[in-house]
Each structure stands twice: as C-alpha cells, then as structure tokens.
Design a protein around this motif. Structure first.
Motif, PDB file in Angstrom:
ATOM      1  N   VAL A  62     -32.130  -5.350  23.568  1.00 20.52           N
ATOM      2  CA  VAL A  62     -31.709  -5.959  22.301  1.00 20.52           C
ATOM      3  C   VAL A  62     -32.462  -5.395  21.120  1.00 20.52           C
ATOM      4  O   VAL A  62     -32.049  -5.544  19.979  1.00 20.52           O
ATOM      5  N   GLY A  63     -33.601  -4.770  21.355  1.00 25.31           N
ATOM      6  CA  GLY A  63     -34.424  -4.327  20.238  1.00 25.31           C
ATOM      7  C   GLY A  63     -34.482  -2.841  20.063  1.00 25.31           C
ATOM      8  O   GLY A  63     -35.547  -2.263  20.003  1.00 25.31           O
ATOM      9  N   GLU A  64     -33.348  -2.189  20.001  1.00 26.73           N
ATOM     10  CA  GLU A  64     -33.331  -0.741  19.845  1.00 26.73           C
ATOM     11  C   GLU A  64     -33.247  -0.363  18.370  1.00 26.73           C
ATOM     12  O   GLU A  64     -32.305  -0.729  17.692  1.00 26.73           O
ATOM     13  N   ARG A  76     -35.694  -4.367  13.452  1.00 24.14           N
ATOM     14  CA  ARG A  76     -35.237  -3.342  12.514  1.00 24.14           C
ATOM     15  C   ARG A  76     -36.130  -3.322  11.268  1.00 24.14           C
ATOM     16  O   ARG A  76     -36.446  -2.256  10.729  1.00 24.14           O
ATOM     17  N   GLU A  98     -33.224  -7.989  17.674  1.00 20.11           N
ATOM     18  CA  GLU A  98     -32.731  -6.753  17.067  1.00 20.11           C
ATOM     19  C   GLU A  98     -32.925  -6.713  15.554  1.00 20.11           C
ATOM     20  O   GLU A  98     -33.437  -5.727  15.011  1.00 20.11           O
TER      21      GLU A  98
END
Length: 273
Positions: free
Chosen positions: A269-271, A69, A65
């Motif tokens: 997890v990687g939004e 970002r 995450e």
C-alpha cells in the motif's frame, strides 16, 4: 464485556498495516528480541510458503499510501525511517542471508504478507541461495585535485585581455581533462572489481551534500563478494587506489545486499510513485 468508552476508542484507533523489513529462511526468536522496528515498535515474524517475513506494525495514518507520499518528500522523516528499517535488516544480515525489502513496503495485514511470500517463493528462495556466504561491499571513488595541466596552446602575444582569456582557457581545459581522467579511472576500477566480485552495480554518484566529501564522486559502486574472495577483493581495492592516484577509493561494508535483490512487487500500500 466492553464499555461504550472502550468500543469508541477501538473505533477511533487508526488501522494498522504491516511494514516489511526483510525475508529470511528462518529466524530465531532471540534474534528478534529487543529489535525495534518502525516508530520503535517490536518486530515479529510472519511465516508463509517455507519463508519468514520480518515485519513491524505500521499505523496507516502515518504509513498508508497517501501519508507516505508526503513523508517521502520530507528528508528528516525519510532519514529516520531509513535508519529504523536498516537497523532491522542489518541485524538479520548478521545471522545469515537476507532479502531486504525496499523502503516503505507496507501491507495491510499479515495475510497479505503471507500471500506475497507464496507468490514470490521461487524468486525469494533463489535469491537467498545466491546471497548465502556473500556480502555487499561499496567502493566510492572521489576526484583528487591534481596539479594544473599546462596549456598546449601557442603562447602568442597579446594584451592583458588576451592573457586572461588564455589563462581561463587553460583552467577549463585542465578541469575537463581531470574530469575525463577520473571518469576513465572509475570505469577501469569498476571493471577490475567486477572480475573478482560475483556481481557489480554502479549507482549514480552522490551529491557532495550527501556524501560529505569535499570533492566530486566519480564512482559509486556496489559489489557482491564471496566471503572466500574477500581478502583478494580488498587487496585489489588497495592496488587500484595506487594505480589510479587521481581517485581516492573508499571501501565500505559489509552491507545487506540491497543492490542485488529484485524490486518490490506490486501490492504494497505504501509505494512511492
């Protein structure tokens, strides 16, 4: 028996998550063979709830995450990731209906992927049925610079300054009229294409730095088209181009149906925020 060095190496290795590329009903091993996912890693299938997710390994020090970002603000990284992701989705779409995952959908492990398939089984199955025998086509409309529009203002007398202001006003009026005409033409083109397509969506026009075009984009449409209606759709694009000479229409596709699938569910997890 593992050596101390091997144990230390395993403990220092970054945790690896799972990048989701797409969901299909089924996939042949031959289709996956030779396909490269994120970072060039091989892709594989994760089955669950009668569906198959196609994934590739995603080290969380790069695809977790917090790293994501930052990466998603890096256009060069984003372009590489998008190309790798699309290559897998496109290969699957050539074999049958596919539900593409949104870019940067990362799960912590296969179990989370299978859980997501089970939770979304009804939705994903319905989407695969809806996409069967259909493809996404893009139609972009670019403004065609036309002849200057003559001003209808009274040509009263005046000096040099007055003449300049009159010319400038005429230029601005002509530009506004061209833009308004292009907008109305884009609306008409989209409405007509939606009558032939199963579904249509209008995306925000791309900036010229992204489109590579020399003139502004007035239409950025996506259309879900039945294979049986494709000839009618492409002929209509040609007809509409002739009908609206102020727009240069560009047809692209077929694409995986990115524009006609549901948004990514929570839990990855990687939004990007």
């Amino acid at each position: 028996m593992s050596s101390t060095a091997e144990v230390a190496a395993e403990e220092s290795a970054p945790a690896t998550g799972v990048w989701l590329h797409a969901v299909v009903r089924d996939v042949e091993p031959a289709t996956l063979a030779g396909l490269a996912g994120m970072g060039g890693a091989p892709v594989r299938a994760v089955a669950g709830a009668g569906l198959v997710a196609v994934v590739s390994p995603a080290p969380l020090d790069e695809y977790g995450e917090e790293p994501l970002r930052h990466h998603l603000e890096d256009l060069a990284w984003l372009e590489r990731a998008a190309r790798a992701h699309h290559a897998v989705v496109d290969a699957l779409a050539r074999q049958g209906p596919v539900v593409p995952a949104r870019l940067a959908t990362v799960h912590t492990d296969d179990e989370r992927v299978a859980t997501s398939l089970a939770a979304r089984r009804a939705e994903l199955s319905a989407t695969l049925i809806r996409l069967t025998g259909r493809g996404e086509w893009g139609v972009k409309g670019y403004l065609v610079p036309g002849a200057p529009v003559e001003s209808t203002a009274a040509q009263d007398g005046g000096g040099v300054g007055t003449a300049y202001l009159r010319r400038r006003r005429a230029q601005l009026t002509a530009r506004d009229e061209r833009q308004q005409g292009a907008s109305a033409a884009a609306d008409a083109v989209h409405d007509a294409l939606c009558e032939v397509a199963v579904a249509g969506r209008r995306h925000a026009p791309q900036d010229r730095r992204l489109s590579g075009a020399s003139t502004p984009m007035a239409l950025n449409g996506a259309y879900l088209v039945d294979v049986a209606a494709l000839r009618r759709f492409t002929d209509l694009v040609d007809t509409l181009g002739d009908r609206h000479p102020g727009l240069r229409l560009e047809l692209t596709g077929p694409w995986p149906a990115y524009s006609f699938v549901a948004e990514r569910p929570a839990g990855a997890v990687g939004e990007p925020r």
